[in-house]
Enzyme design. Structure first.
Site, PDB file in Angstrom:
ATOM      1  N   LYS A 102       0.810  -1.228   0.000  1.00  0.00           N
ATOM      2  CA  LYS A 102       0.000   0.000   0.000  1.00  0.00           C
ATOM      3  C   LYS A 102       0.844   1.280   0.000  1.00  0.00           C
ATOM      4  O   LYS A 102       0.410   2.295  -0.515  1.00  0.00           O
ATOM      5  CB  LYS A 102      -0.968   0.006   1.183  1.00  0.00           C
ATOM      6  CG  LYS A 102      -2.168  -0.907   0.961  1.00  0.00           C
ATOM      7  CD  LYS A 102      -3.279  -0.620   1.943  1.00  0.00           C
ATOM      8  CE  LYS A 102      -4.502  -1.467   1.638  1.00  0.00           C
ATOM      9  NZ  LYS A 102      -4.292  -2.903   2.010  1.00  0.00           N
ATOM     10  N   GLU A 124     -10.308   7.423   4.272  1.00  0.00           N
ATOM     11  CA  GLU A 124     -10.977   6.569   5.245  1.00  0.00           C
ATOM     12  C   GLU A 124     -10.149   5.301   5.385  1.00  0.00           C
ATOM     13  O   GLU A 124      -9.296   5.007   4.557  1.00  0.00           O
ATOM     14  CB  GLU A 124     -12.385   6.200   4.762  1.00  0.00           C
ATOM     15  CG  GLU A 124     -12.422   5.170   3.642  1.00  0.00           C
ATOM     16  CD  GLU A 124     -11.963   5.719   2.303  1.00  0.00           C
ATOM     17  OE1 GLU A 124     -12.135   6.939   2.075  1.00  0.00           O
ATOM     18  OE2 GLU A 124     -11.428   4.931   1.494  1.00  0.00           O
ATOM     19  N   SER A 389       1.666  -9.697  -1.120  1.00  0.00           N
ATOM     20  CA  SER A 389       1.317  -8.279  -0.961  1.00  0.00           C
ATOM     21  C   SER A 389       1.699  -7.707   0.399  1.00  0.00           C
ATOM     22  O   SER A 389       1.929  -6.504   0.514  1.00  0.00           O
ATOM     23  CB  SER A 389      -0.169  -8.072  -1.213  1.00  0.00           C
ATOM     24  OG  SER A 389      -0.949  -8.945  -0.415  1.00  0.00           O
TER      25      SER A 389
HETATM   26  C1  LIG Z   1      -5.123  -3.961   1.577  1.00  0.00           C
HETATM   27  C2  LIG Z   1      -4.405  -5.191   1.289  1.00  0.00           C
HETATM   28  C3  LIG Z   1      -4.772  -6.025   0.211  1.00  0.00           C
HETATM   29  C4  LIG Z   1      -5.960  -5.770  -0.659  1.00  0.00           C
HETATM   30  O1  LIG Z   1      -5.916  -4.604  -1.406  1.00  0.00           O
HETATM   31  P1  LIG Z   1      -5.734  -4.609  -2.992  1.00  0.00           P
HETATM   32  O2  LIG Z   1      -6.072  -3.219  -3.369  1.00  0.00           O
HETATM   33  O3  LIG Z   1      -6.688  -5.619  -3.553  1.00  0.00           O
HETATM   34  O4  LIG Z   1      -4.332  -4.963  -3.268  1.00  0.00           O
HETATM   35  C5  LIG Z   1      -3.992  -7.147  -0.062  1.00  0.00           C
HETATM   36  N1  LIG Z   1      -2.935  -7.459   0.722  1.00  0.00           N
HETATM   37  C6  LIG Z   1      -2.559  -6.696   1.766  1.00  0.00           C
HETATM   38  C7  LIG Z   1      -1.363  -7.112   2.555  1.00  0.00           C
HETATM   39  C8  LIG Z   1      -3.277  -5.539   2.089  1.00  0.00           C
HETATM   40  O5  LIG Z   1      -2.894  -4.789   3.145  1.00  0.00           O
END
Ligand SMILES: *Cc1c(COP(=O)(O)O)cnc(C)c1O
Length: 406
Positions: A102, A124, A389
């Site tokens: 993010k 938010e 992610s």
């Molecule tokens: C917020 C988040 C997601 C989901 O958000 P996307 O916009 O779909 O990428 C996925 N993995 C993690 C670790 C997150 O914090």
């Protein structure tokens, strides 16, 4: 590469169009009082994103503050445990500063705010992950940061509330309605409509009205650009398949954008939660229909009144009743295949990656890992690159309490 009438050689330039459409999806369906504000961001972004100064400043931030490029790791023990010969790899966004992808778009959005002369960023947050990333970016740039959060979420997400406060953000409690994400979105948009002369709104995924789905994709595309180059130099080839989890879809669009024009299978994985009944999952692309919510046209899960349906996932970052408009477009085109993974498969993958590789994944990312494992079992040979992610520190207490040690 041509795919169902779309030329992927020039895809990223041509999509979205000037009005923010990916085919019929996207656009900007917003109240009149927000139109001027959104136009200002759109125009600023189209100009600033081409400026050499902006590009080189963002590049330096990625390197010196975020710790990019993040590595790719070969999952040798996990691959061996599957036994088909297929090799799994992960792109390590868990090693990006603050522990997830993010920050890639939050640093971009906050740098844009600085170039636009804004003093404040507004957003938010639900689970608090976007709020923490934006608070991090705001602290870096010396911007004020107002994060709107429902009272229920504030109670549930105490560690992230503490992080935001330590980073200097104002966490503003929203007491309307169900006191969760939806009400927080409304409150943040209302604040932005009042304060847009001094502030910009920063969305947390490839969602919302134009230009956000495009802007967030562009900022996240660093994942795909790095991954393609790293994978080639590591193995001499492209992966046969790439996999990412899809909540709103930002980490997925970041990875996918690097491979759309390649002969690579692409898979977006949605959360099936407890099962296919409405309310038990958040698999909007699999079970949803076309509709407009939160300022954009996409595929969404609706209740009997046509409003956003209640959704559920073990991963709080994936429980959103729609997905970004670009995913809806790539879904209809067939260029990306969307599939689902349920809670149980996710938790198994969470432990498999931890035990066999020494990497504790975010539960969101564990959905993609679970699918990568499933895919590897069906393939005779080849390689799969999974987007990791984020890291799983935030999820450990919950997993142990609810599932125990597996
Ligand atoms: C917020 C988040 C997601 C989901 O958000 P996307 O916009 O779909 O990428 C996925 N993995 C993690 C670790 C997150 O914090």
């Amino acid at each position: 590469m041509q795919y169902n009438g779309v030329n992927f050689d020039t895809y990223l330039k041509n999509y979205p169009d000037r009005n923010g459409y990916f085919g019929k999806y996207g656009g900007a369906y917003i109240a009149d009082e927000l139109k001027a504000a959104m136009k200002e961001i759109t125009e600023a972004y189209y100009t600033i994103c081409k400026s050499a100064k902006f590009i080189s400043e963002l590049r330096a931030i990625r390197r010196d503050f975020q710790g990019r490029p993040t590595p790719i790791s070969h999952l040798e023990r996990l691959s061996n445990s599957i036994g088909t010969g297929v090799q799994l790899y992960v792109k390590r966004e868990d090693l990006n500063h603050s522990g997830a992808h993010k920050l890639n778009h939050c640093m971009g959005e906050a740098l844009l705010a600085k170039y636009m002369g804004k003093k404040k960023v507004i957003a938010e947050t639900g689970a608090g992950q976007h709020g923490v990333a934006l608070a991090t970016a705001a602290a870096y740039f010396g911007l004020e940061c107002d994060i709107y959060m429902g009272s229920v979420d504030i109670k549930k997400q105490a560690p992230n509330v503490a992080r935001m406060k330590i980073l200097g953000a104002n966490v503003i409690e929203v007491t309307e309605g169900l006191q969760t994400l939806k009400e927080a979105v409304d409150a943040a948009f209302a604040a932005y409509a009042r304060e847009y002369k001094d502030a910009i709104y920063c969305i947390g995924s490839v969602l919302g009205p134009h230009p956000f789905p495009m802007m967030v994709r562009d900022f996240q595309s660093v994942i795909g650009i790095e991954a393609r180059e790293q994978f080639l130099s590591m193995t001499g080839e492209l992966p046969d398949a790439v996999v990412a989890c899809v909540g709103g879809g930002s980490n997925a669009m970041g990875l996918f954008s690097g491979f759309l024009n390649d002969p690579v299978e692409i898979y977006g994985i949605e959360p099936l939660g407890k099962g296919p009944a409405l309310g038990d999952h958040a698999a909007s692309l699999k079970y949803g229909e076309e509709g407009i919510m939160h300022g954009f046209n996409s595929i969404m899960l609706k209740d009997e009144n046509g409003d956003p349906a209640p959704v559920y996932s073990v991963a709080s970052g994936l429980d959103y009743p729609s997905s970004g408009p670009e995913h809806a477009f790539l879904h209809d085109l067939g260029r990306v295949k969307y599939d689902v993974i349920d809670d149980e498969e996710t938790i198994d993958a969470f432990f498999a990656l931890s035990r066999l590789e020494g990497i504790i994944p975010a539960i969101e990312s564990a959905h993609a890992v679970a699918y990568g494992i499933k895919l590897a079992k069906t393939m005779g040979k080849g390689s799969v690159l999974i987007n990791l992610s984020g890291r799983g520190d935030k999820d450990m207490d919950y997993v142990i309490e609810k599932y125990g040690i597996r």
